[in-house]
Scaffold this active site. Sequence first.
Site, short mmCIF file in Angstrom:
data_model
loop_
_atom_site.label_atom_id
_atom_site.label_comp_id
_atom_site.label_asym_id
_atom_site.label_seq_id
_atom_site.Cartn_x
_atom_site.Cartn_y
_atom_site.Cartn_z
N ASP A 49 0.81 -1.21 0.00
CA ASP A 49 0.00 0.00 0.00
C ASP A 49 0.85 1.27 0.00
O ASP A 49 0.49 2.26 -0.63
CB ASP A 49 -0.93 0.01 1.22
CG ASP A 49 -2.06 -1.01 1.08
OD1 ASP A 49 -2.33 -1.43 -0.06
OD2 ASP A 49 -2.66 -1.36 2.11
N GLY A 50 1.98 1.25 0.72
CA GLY A 50 2.84 2.43 0.74
C GLY A 50 3.38 2.76 -0.64
O GLY A 50 3.43 3.93 -1.04
N GLU A 120 -4.45 11.09 4.10
CA GLU A 120 -4.81 12.01 5.18
C GLU A 120 -3.73 13.05 5.41
O GLU A 120 -2.57 12.87 5.04
CB GLU A 120 -5.07 11.26 6.49
CG GLU A 120 -3.84 10.76 7.22
CD GLU A 120 -3.31 9.44 6.73
OE1 GLU A 120 -2.07 9.31 6.62
OE2 GLU A 120 -4.11 8.53 6.45
N ALA A 157 -10.69 7.56 0.78
CA ALA A 157 -9.65 6.59 0.43
C ALA A 157 -8.76 6.26 1.62
O ALA A 157 -8.30 5.13 1.78
CB ALA A 157 -8.80 7.13 -0.72
N ALA A 161 -7.21 3.59 6.72
CA ALA A 161 -5.79 3.54 7.07
C ALA A 161 -5.59 4.07 8.49
O ALA A 161 -6.19 3.57 9.43
CB ALA A 161 -4.98 4.32 6.03
N TYR A 162 -4.77 5.10 8.66
CA TYR A 162 -4.48 5.61 10.00
C TYR A 162 -5.73 6.13 10.69
O TYR A 162 -5.89 6.02 11.90
CB TYR A 162 -3.41 6.71 9.91
CG TYR A 162 -2.93 7.20 11.25
CD1 TYR A 162 -2.76 6.33 12.32
CD2 TYR A 162 -2.65 8.54 11.45
CE1 TYR A 162 -2.32 6.78 13.55
CE2 TYR A 162 -2.21 9.00 12.66
CZ TYR A 162 -2.05 8.13 13.72
OH TYR A 162 -1.62 8.58 14.93
N ASN A 163 -6.65 6.69 9.91
CA ASN A 163 -7.90 7.18 10.47
C ASN A 163 -8.64 6.08 11.23
O ASN A 163 -9.17 6.30 12.33
CB ASN A 163 -8.78 7.72 9.35
CG ASN A 163 -10.18 8.07 9.80
OD1 ASN A 163 -10.39 9.04 10.52
ND2 ASN A 163 -11.16 7.27 9.38
N LEU A 164 -8.68 4.88 10.67
CA LEU A 164 -9.36 3.76 11.34
C LEU A 164 -8.62 3.35 12.60
O LEU A 164 -9.24 3.05 13.63
CB LEU A 164 -9.48 2.58 10.38
CG LEU A 164 -10.21 1.34 10.90
CD1 LEU A 164 -11.64 1.68 11.31
CD2 LEU A 164 -10.20 0.24 9.85
#
Length: 260
Positions: A49-50, A120, A157, A161-164
């Site tokens: 993903d990165g 983000e 999108a 990621a970090y938001n979750l």
Amino acid sequence: MAIEPARQGAIAFIASATPDATEAQERLSALYDSTDPEAADVIVALGGDGFMLQTLHRFMNSGKPIYGMNRGSVGFLMNEYREDSLRERIAAAIPSTLHPLRMDAHDATGNEHRAFAINEVSLFRQSYQTAKLRISIDDQVRLEELIGDGVLVSTPAGSTAYNLSAHGPILPIHAPLLALTPISAFRPRHWRGALIPDHITVSIEVLEPEKRPVNAVADHTEIKSVLKIAIKQDRRAKSLILFDPGHSWDDRILAEQFRY
């Protein structure tokens, strides 16, 4: 929206630096006619993903769709790795258009910075001191003082990621929303963030910046010792990503919401 060039066009294979990804690049380049990325109609990204995030930034506004195959770990942004029928898979793939966030930041030295984020924009405390932040929406102060490790603004999108990980909400990919999510909030202790329209501007001011320095990060671009930032979706900028049918972004986000 159809990606016609991908159906008959030239393919470029690019890979992350891991052995699995570079070996896959060599095998696929031998199986299919490969070209340079600048001359390609479609980019096949091999990695995790990165690496996909870096590729989407690299080819932003180029009009080139990105088809990823997982040679990394999580692979939320990637399709399954298979070497057969690649041109047919690309031709049948479902495209999604991503509009990034634009971050305009002012730092403690008086410099201005601009960076884009597909996932983000985050603010983090720089030291042992908690960050103290004031949050405005379209120039109206909505939260006078947030004390904690920081805060982030996520696109749909980036919502998985970090938001979750910060306990923010998962957003459907086409939802006209952004997630504003606190990171380890101390005060107000029970504030869990907000869902905001994607056409507004989020402004964040760092309070007591000398005592409580804060860094700002837009995907992989970090600005140290910021004083204030403005975050807004840039509809003029776009990246194109391709997913296999039955494994679309909508399908993945729905599946993520029912995991436990």
